[in-house]
Design a protein around this motif. Structure first.
Motif, PDB file in Angstrom:
ATOM      1  N   TYR A   1      42.291  32.522  35.907  1.00  0.00           N
ATOM      2  CA  TYR A   1      43.165  32.943  35.784  1.00  0.00           C
ATOM      3  C   TYR A   1      43.991  33.980  36.153  1.00  0.00           C
ATOM      4  O   TYR A   1      44.552  33.704  37.501  1.00  0.00           O
ATOM      5  N   LYS A   2      43.199  35.062  36.158  1.00  0.00           N
ATOM      6  CA  LYS A   2      43.210  36.253  36.965  1.00  0.00           C
ATOM      7  C   LYS A   2      42.824  36.141  38.902  1.00  0.00           C
ATOM      8  O   LYS A   2      43.061  36.513  38.805  1.00  0.00           O
ATOM      9  N   ASN A   3      42.651  34.350  38.628  1.00  0.00           N
ATOM     10  CA  ASN A   3      42.388  34.220  40.295  1.00  0.00           C
ATOM     11  C   ASN A   3      43.289  33.497  40.634  1.00  0.00           C
ATOM     12  O   ASN A   3      43.069  33.536  42.242  1.00  0.00           O
ATOM     13  N   LYS A   4      44.193  32.727  40.202  1.00  0.00           N
ATOM     14  CA  LYS A   4      44.675  31.509  40.563  1.00  0.00           C
ATOM     15  C   LYS A   4      45.231  31.660  41.287  1.00  0.00           C
ATOM     16  O   LYS A   4      45.761  30.993  42.387  1.00  0.00           O
ATOM     17  N   ASP A   5      45.406  33.548  41.701  1.00  0.00           N
ATOM     18  CA  ASP A   5      47.154  33.415  43.157  1.00  0.00           C
ATOM     19  C   ASP A   5      46.488  33.889  44.647  1.00  0.00           C
ATOM     20  O   ASP A   5      46.625  34.656  45.394  1.00  0.00           O
ATOM     21  N   VAL A   6      44.438  34.527  44.161  1.00  0.00           N
ATOM     22  CA  VAL A   6      44.291  34.909  45.121  1.00  0.00           C
ATOM     23  C   VAL A   6      43.727  33.793  45.839  1.00  0.00           C
ATOM     24  O   VAL A   6      42.767  33.322  45.311  1.00  0.00           O
ATOM     25  N   PRO A   7      44.257  34.102  47.398  1.00  0.00           N
ATOM     26  CA  PRO A   7      44.185  32.862  47.857  1.00  0.00           C
ATOM     27  C   PRO A   7      41.745  33.225  48.514  1.00  0.00           C
ATOM     28  O   PRO A   7      41.550  33.934  48.769  1.00  0.00           O
ATOM     29  N   VAL A   8      41.904  31.650  48.477  1.00  0.00           N
ATOM     30  CA  VAL A   8      40.284  31.939  49.110  1.00  0.00           C
ATOM     31  C   VAL A   8      39.533  32.799  50.245  1.00  0.00           C
ATOM     32  O   VAL A   8      40.702  33.132  50.941  1.00  0.00           O
ATOM     33  N   GLY A   9      38.728  33.585  49.946  1.00  0.00           N
ATOM     34  CA  GLY A   9      38.377  34.461  51.485  1.00  0.00           C
ATOM     35  C   GLY A   9      38.877  36.394  50.871  1.00  0.00           C
ATOM     36  O   GLY A   9      38.857  37.129  51.177  1.00  0.00           O
ATOM     37  N   GLY A  10      40.066  35.885  50.122  1.00  0.00           N
ATOM     38  CA  GLY A  10      40.955  37.199  49.110  1.00  0.00           C
ATOM     39  C   GLY A  10      40.392  38.054  48.544  1.00  0.00           C
ATOM     40  O   GLY A  10      38.733  37.644  48.063  1.00  0.00           O
ATOM     41  N   GLN A  11      40.260  38.797  48.130  1.00  0.00           N
ATOM     42  CA  GLN A  11      40.023  39.708  46.564  1.00  0.00           C
ATOM     43  C   GLN A  11      39.359  39.682  45.416  1.00  0.00           C
ATOM     44  O   GLN A  11      40.621  39.679  44.654  1.00  0.00           O
ATOM     45  N   LEU A  12      38.153  39.086  45.393  1.00  0.00           N
ATOM     46  CA  LEU A  12      38.772  38.019  43.732  1.00  0.00           C
ATOM     47  C   LEU A  12      38.059  39.479  42.986  1.00  0.00           C
ATOM     48  O   LEU A  12      38.196  40.745  42.645  1.00  0.00           O
ATOM     49  N   VAL A  13      39.205  39.227  42.026  1.00  0.00           N
ATOM     50  CA  VAL A  13      39.411  39.807  40.238  1.00  0.00           C
ATOM     51  C   VAL A  13      37.588  39.276  39.879  1.00  0.00           C
ATOM     52  O   VAL A  13      37.481  38.123  39.339  1.00  0.00           O
TER      53      VAL A  13
END
Ligand SMILES: O=P(O)(O)OC[C@H]1O[C@H](O)[C@H](O)[C@@H](O)[C@@H]1O
Ligand SMILES: [Mg+2]
Length: 602
Positions: free
Chosen positions: A440-452
């Motif tokens: 849920y917290k990473n749903k808007d993080v693009p692949v390769g972005g800074q994951l929560v």
């Protein structure tokens, strides 16, 4: 809780006895033959029953979680059969015509034990028994199974996280109609029966092939060997958004590792994380379930799950690390170089549940924790305006609250986390909760972005609520008399310490022996832990474990709260150094036990 006749309408049949010569068709797997016998037969199922004389065996008292003893003890004489027969005696007429479920964590002696239990179930008038294939069923899976199949109850053959094998431990416990561990009213009754038992009612039927799913009938008695995973998976699918989880787990930048510790969750983890959610097969470590757990101690904590801890603290560590215990009800959650204390884990799950997990989308009904568990959950309850309950140690105390619709999420410091989808704590459920939070917290993080990360989730939580530093020191297998003396001494310290007494820098608010009155049925549990609560909310608690199998295990629980932003990420052992010293001094633990150091620190 109503004890007997709980499912009164379900099965009016009685286990009356008929001594008529019975000709009973028996279909055992592919074999089919006719038994001629003059032994008694149950009226309910028309299965031939031998009445086997037996004698009471000492020490069959059920502990925190069923009866646990050395495997050799369970294999000796009628040890297992006596306890199971005593259980059926305690339940009385209620069992006639009912359906029972049976399974275990796959430890040594489980398959042989299952054959004995099947015969006793038939001999005592049950009309059907479900048995997990190869006598396997994880504890949470059994709870789910009882609920889904509306079974009368289930027997779990497990000694949980205790080592298994011929020289190690075996155990058995009974779960009742809602899938919950039997309440003390029943376990006390079982113990009473063990002290006067004289006869075993054993059906005179052959062993059943437990290696194949399918139905075998003996007269009116049916044995159904079932897939031990399917019902559990169906329940979990009602709780979690498997689509969202799969999308997250299969991200190229996500990694997880689940250590099944060669115990029961290996096949479950493979089915759920790999086959359903698309995790890489190598995400499962020690995934082959073995009867001796590979010689290990299948307890998911920082000491016994050391392979996982080492991996997570290395550069090869995964984003989420998790482990479960022998029977699959405990869990440990790790991030990369990060440990989530179980007391925090339940609070973090509760705080995020409504947003991240479909089952909780209407909000939580209430939350509960055991008394020694750190108090982070209390703060979540206060902020969300939820009913909150503090229970004694032991999962069974949550059952009434859940049945009454007062508790959705609960947990214990002893690596137990769960919810009201079933009535046991649930290791894989906890992992799926954390996956849901991360997804849920990473749903808007693009692949390769800074994951929560797991650590980010914890940091966000502490930033909101402050941090309850928590640690537990275990002194395992102490000499029982010495441990009792120490507890007596602590009782005397409590008696001599009015509020305001200073212990080092800590000022006592209150000290007592914890007592719990169940708000649903009014039952009272006394003597549940010696606790010191200080004016700043810090706590020191001493208990003797109810689950150890050798000598006495002393547990010392320490807690201290801070909302000082600069200290939130401090190491718990450093943060708690002073209060740990206070606890050791006031209890004279080292003096009484001769132990310099604990065997396990959590
Ligand atoms: O501290 P103990 O008496 O050993 O109990 C520790 C834990 O044991 C089992 O896992 C029970 O299911 C838990 O409810 C309990 O918290
Ligand atoms: Mg367990």
């Amino acid at each position: 809780m109503q004890l007997l006749g709980k499912r009164a309408g379900a099965a009016p049949a009685r286990a009356g006895r008929s001594s008529a010569v019975a000709k009973i068709p028996v279909v055992a797997g592919s074999r089919s033959r006719v038994l001629s016998t003059t032994v008694m037969a149950t009226a309910a199922t028309q299965v031939p029953v031998k009445e086997v004389p037996t004698k009471p065996i000492d020490g069959q008292k059920t502990g925190t979680s069923g009866l646990r003893k050395k495997t050799k003890v369970f294999m000796s004489d009628n040890y297992l059969a006596n306890w199971v027969q005593s259980l059926f005696n305690a339940l009385g007429d209620e069992v006639a015509g009912q359906t029972l479920a049976l399974g275990g964590d796959g430890r040594y002696f489980g398959k042989e034990a299952a054959q004995i239990i099947v015969k006793l179930a038939a001999g005592n008038g049950f009309k059907k028994i479900y048995v997990g294939k190869d006598a396997i069923m994880a504890t949470p899976a059994m709870s789910a199974f009882i609920r889904r199949r509306k079974a009368y109850g289930g027997l779990i053959m497990s000694a949980s996280h205790n080592p298994g094998g011929p020289e190690e431990d075996f155990g058995i416990k009974f779960n009742y109609t809602a899938g919950e561990p039997a309440p003390e009213k029943i376990t006390d009754k079982i113990y009473g029966e063990t002290t006067s038992i004289s006869t075993l009612k054993m059906a005179d039927i052959p062993d059943v092939d437990l290696s194949k799913v399918g139905v075998t009938t003996f007269g009116g008695f049916e044995v159904e060997v079932v897939d031990p995973i399917a019902d559990y998976l169906a329940t979990l699918k009602e709780v979690f958004d498997f689509g969202m989880l799969k999308a997250f787990v299969t991200r190229a930048d996500f990694s997880m590792v689940f250590d099944a510790m060669h115990a029961v969750t290996g096949p479950y983890a493979k089915a759920i994380f790999v086959e359903e959610l698309g995790a890489k097969p190598e995400s499962i470590k020690n995934g082959v379930a073995l009867p001796d757990f590979g010689g290990g101690h299948p307890d998911p904590n920082l000491t016994y799950a050391h392979d996982l801890v080492e991996l997570q603290w290395s550069d090869a560590g995964a984003m989420l690390g998790a482990a479960s215990d022998g029977d699959g009800d405990r869990n440990m959650i790790l991030g990369k170089k990060f440990f989530v204390s179980p007391s925090d884990s339940v609070a973090m799950i509760a705080a995020n549940a409504q947003a991240c997990i479909p089952y909780f989308k209407g909000g939580l009904k209430g939350v509960a924790r055991s008394m020694p568990t750190g108090a982070a959950l209390d703060r979540v309850a206060a902020k969300l305006g939820l009913p909150f309950f503090e229970t004694p140690t032991g999962w069974k105390f949550f059952g009434n609250l859940m049945d009454a619709g007062k508790c959705s999420v609960c947990g214990e410091e002893s690596f137990g986390t769960g919810a009201d989808h079933i009535r046991e704590k649930d290791g894989i459920f906890a992992v799926l909760c954390w996956l849901s939070i991360l997804a849920y917290k990473n749903k808007d993080v693009p692949v390769g972005g800074q994951l929560v990360t797991v650590e980010d989730v914890a940091a966000e939580f502490w930033g909101t609520y402050g941090r309850n530093f928590f640690s537990r020191y275990d002194y395992e297998a102490c000499e029982s008399a010495a441990a009792e003396k120490m507890m007596d001494h602590v009782r005397s310290v409590i008696a001599a310490s009015p509020p305001g007494t200073k212990f080092g820098a800590f000022e006592l608010a209150t000290a007592d022996d914890f007592e719990y009155t169940d708000p649903i049925d009014g039952s009272v549990a006394k003597g549940q832990g010696l606790r010191f609560v200080f004016t700043d909310g810090s706590r020191i608690i001493f208990r003797l474990s109810g689950t150890g199998s050798a000598g006495a295990t002393i547990r010392m629980y320490i807690e201290q709260y801070t909302n000082d932003k600069a200290r939130l990420k401090e190491d718990a052992q450093v943060a708690l150094k002073d209060i740990i010293k206070v606890a050791l001094d006031l209890s004279k633990l080292q003096e009484f036990t001769g132990r310099e150091k604990p065997t396990v620190i959590t």
